[in-house]
Design an enzyme around this catalytic site. Structure first.
Site, PDB file in Angstrom:
ATOM      1  N   SER A 573       0.805  -1.221   0.000  1.00  0.00           N
ATOM      2  CA  SER A 573       0.000   0.000   0.000  1.00  0.00           C
ATOM      3  C   SER A 573       0.839   1.273   0.000  1.00  0.00           C
ATOM      4  CB  SER A 573      -0.945   0.006   1.207  1.00  0.00           C
ATOM      5  OG  SER A 573      -0.221   0.024   2.414  1.00  0.00           O
ATOM      6  N   LYS A 616      -6.655   3.281   8.979  1.00  0.00           N
ATOM      7  CA  LYS A 616      -5.846   4.331   8.362  1.00  0.00           C
ATOM      8  C   LYS A 616      -6.525   5.695   8.481  1.00  0.00           C
ATOM      9  CE  LYS A 616      -3.512   1.275   5.075  1.00  0.00           C
ATOM     10  NZ  LYS A 616      -3.315   0.891   3.672  1.00  0.00           N
TER      11      LYS A 616
END
Length: 673
Positions: A573, A616
């Site tokens: 990511s 996140k």
């Protein structure tokens, strides 16, 4: 002398054997296990009590007798009470609570379902009497006057129990039995007849009849026979259910959720930590070939609980070890399979023990290290971190009253202001869970307790302000790096998902004279290194798109570094973050520090979805960022975010890198010196 001889006789091996022989029937073991126990007693009776084998056999029998083969606790299936318990013990976690209440609802409906019974008899009075008694007991009853009529009902409907007369015209009871077993193999058939013979009874049992009763019969006898026929079905309904595993960062309440479930059901709670277990025998037990052998932890805890249907919490499933002694995670496969654990074989017992009524729960921080076959048996319920608003409410509702009481300040409790709690949350306890927040509140309470003793007087209702928090806890421990550092060329802000929740990371890129080399530092894993190479290859193949000179890479090296170099980092990511840092470096445009990006980058410039979306976003909120950018395919995950998170962040989704440059990079160009 008579008293001495009597005491001596009572301690003789023969007396021990007789005591064991008397205790076996009282243990209510299954028939197969009882045969094994009696055979072992016969073997012991022929041994010398001073031998090691006698001691091993005696201990084994003592363990068999002491196990709760049939002892169970009655479940409290009150849905409103369960909901009240969950609300009392936990704030938020609405999805998790709903899933637990759904599980309890299914159990309640299963247990309250009316069983279908078909009564077949050519005598009207017998039919009416049986129908009256069974309907009164809560069963749904259908009656048939002939065997032919009964077969029609069997073809159209499913029945749990069929009570049929033996002697009837055209189709008799044996015909009904055969047809019913062919149509529905698990149906229980009870034969009743006024012409009972041994031959007909044997034939009925051979064809699968549950019981054979002679007329005239007592109604209580019918009741008990029907109840016995349905017992297996009731157990099957009660046994089936998913193995729920709570996955989330530390301190989010995974273990306490299991305790709440046990309290709502009024079952006994057992917690077994699997962290660091490397020996398969910890789960399955040791072979009883030597003195000191023991069953596995599961059977030990079942014996200690005294019932065979507790709630067992298998803590830290993701931290099971593996070495030459076996694979404990493989030993869990049988244990956590509802289709197999009704005959769980412990190596020490060497006889099947029914664990199908036991409710197993699991906890883990991540699914990455859980083997696929084991993960397939678990229903994963993710627990994300808490928002600041949730932490604040939890602190006032649960943590502060508990820590004030623990510190002995109940008579003169301090009063925490909301600003003080927010300061502790933001500056002293950056985390996804609540443990550090609880520790800091406890530290403040301890210091107040010490001040109270030193001053010799209790001040009722001492106000804890942000200034008092700093005086008690010292300088702040965490800073909002996302907003504190100025914007720089080649430094991009990213989002990472770790075992402890979401974190923000920085990717730094710089250039120097060289021969087209890519240098990677920061304890990067193989996947992250490949993401960096893919990002650089994409930019080199699209130099015109970003106005980069084609010959730039011929005489320059590029160095990519991710700070906190001592901490290992890996995952795909960060690909988009690395690409943004490189574009910023090569176009001399500073990255906006209040914007974070995350996504997996392909060579064609497409952005693939990532995991840990909520974690996140919460990390971005904690860092006081203004905007976050996710892949478009993560939009469904963003819809479930709390409203208080969405109102503070501008969340955008993109498909390709070229869409992101103006959103992340400053609009002006800085001339290269």
């Amino acid at each position: 002398m008579k008293i001495f001889r009597k005491e001596e006789d009572s301690e003789s091996p023969a007396t021990e054997i007789e005591e064991l022989r008397d205790a076996v029937p009282k243990a209510h073991m299954p028939t197969s296990v009882e045969r094994v126990a009696l055979k072992e007693i016969d073997r012991l009776s022929k041994m010398n009590p001073s031998t090691t084998e006698y001691t091993i056999g005696f201990n084994y029998l003592d363990y068999l007798i002491s196990l709760p083969w049939n002892a169970v606790t009655e479940d409290n299936l009150d849905l409103k009470r369960a909901e009240a318990v969950l609300e009392e013990d936990h704030y938020g976690l609405h999805e998790i609570k709903n899933r637990i209440l759904e599980h309890l609802s299914v159990r309640i409906l299963r247990n309250s379902r009316k069983h279908n019974i078909l009564v077949v008899d050519d005598e009207k009075m017998t039919r009416l009497n049986l129908e009256h008694v069974l309907v009164k007991d809560g069963y749904h009853v259908t009656t048939a006057a002939t065997g032919t009529e009964a077969l029609e009902y069997v073809e159209k409907d499913c029945f749990d129990v069929i009570i049929t007369d033996l002697k009837m015209e055209q189709v008799d009871g044996m015909g009904v039995l055969s047809a019913a077993k062919t149509r529905q193999p698990d149906v229980e058939v009870i034969i009743i007849t006024g012409y009972a013979t041994v031959t007909s009874a044997v034939e009925a049992m051979r064809k699968g009849s549950h019981h054979y009763l002679a007329k005239p019969f007592k109604l209580d006898e019918i009741r008990s026979t029907v109840d016995g026929a349905l017992k297996k079905k009731r157990l099957a309904l009660a046994q089936r259910g998913p193995i729920i595993c709570f996955i989330g960062p530390p301190g989010t309440g995974k273990t306490s959720l299991g305790l709440s479930i046990a309290r709502s059901l009024e079952r006994k709670f057992i917690r077994i930590s699997l962290a660091g277990i490397r020996d398969e025998a910890e789960i399955r037990g040791h072979r009883r070939s030597y003195v000191g052998a023991l069953p596995g932890r599961i059977i030990q805890e079942i014996r200690r609980a005294g019932v065979r249907n507790p709630v067992i919490m298998l803590d830290e499933i993701d931290k099971i070890g593996q070495d030459f002694k076996g694979d404990p995670s493989s030993a869990l496969l049988e244990l956590l399979d509802p289709e197999q654990n009704s005959g769980f074989m412990d190596h020490y017992l060497d006889v099947p023990f029914d664990l199908s009524m036991t409710m197993f729960l699991g906890t883990a921080n991540t699914t990455d290290s859980i083997p696929e076959p084991l993960l397939d048996r678990l229903e994963v319920l993710p627990l994300s971190g808490y928002t600041e608003e949730e932490k604040e409410k939890i602190a006032f509702t649960y943590l502060i009253p508990r820590e004030v009481s623990q510190a002995g300040l109940g008579d003169a409790p301090p009063v925490f202001t909301p600003e003080a709690i927010r300061k502790i949350i933001r500056e002293y306890s950056r985390e996804a869970g609540l443990r550090n927040l609880q520790r800091q509140i406890a530290a403040v309470c301890r210091k107040i307790a010490r001040e109270t003793l030193q001053s010799g007087m209790q001040v009722s209702g001492k106000i804890i302000t942000p200034e008092a928090v700093e005086a008690f806890l010292g300088p702040r421990k965490f800073f909002f790096e996302g907003m504190a550092v100025k914007e720089r060329i080649g430094v991009a802000t990213g989002l990472a998902w770790t075992k402890t929740g979401g974190e923000i990371i920085f990717v730094e890129a710089t250039k120097m004279k060289g021969k087209n080399q890519l240098i990677l530092t920061g304890s990067l894993g193989e996947v992250m290194k490949e993401s960096a190479q893919a990002a650089l290859s994409y930019i080199r193949s699209h130099t015109e798109l970003f106005a980069i000179p084609e010959n730039f890479f011929d005489n320059n090296d590029i160095h990519i570094h991710v700070p906190a170099g001592a901490i290992p980092k890996d995952g795909p990511s960060a690909g988009l973050t690395i690409a943004v840092a490189l574009i910023s470096l090569l176009t001399n445009r500073p990255c906006r520090r209040d914007v974070a990006v995350t996504g997996e980058l392909t060579l064609s410039g497409r952005i693939l979805p990532v995991g840990g979306v909520k974690e996140k976003v919460l990390a971005a909120q904690r860092a006081r960022l203004k905007s976050v950018i996710f892949p478009t395919r993560n939009e469904p995950d963003l819809k479930d975010l709390p409203k208080e998170v969405k109102k503070d962040l501008d969340i955008r989704c993109v498909d390709e890198v070229k869409e992101i440059a103006d959103k992340v990079l400053q609009p002006w160009l800085t001339k290269e010196k």
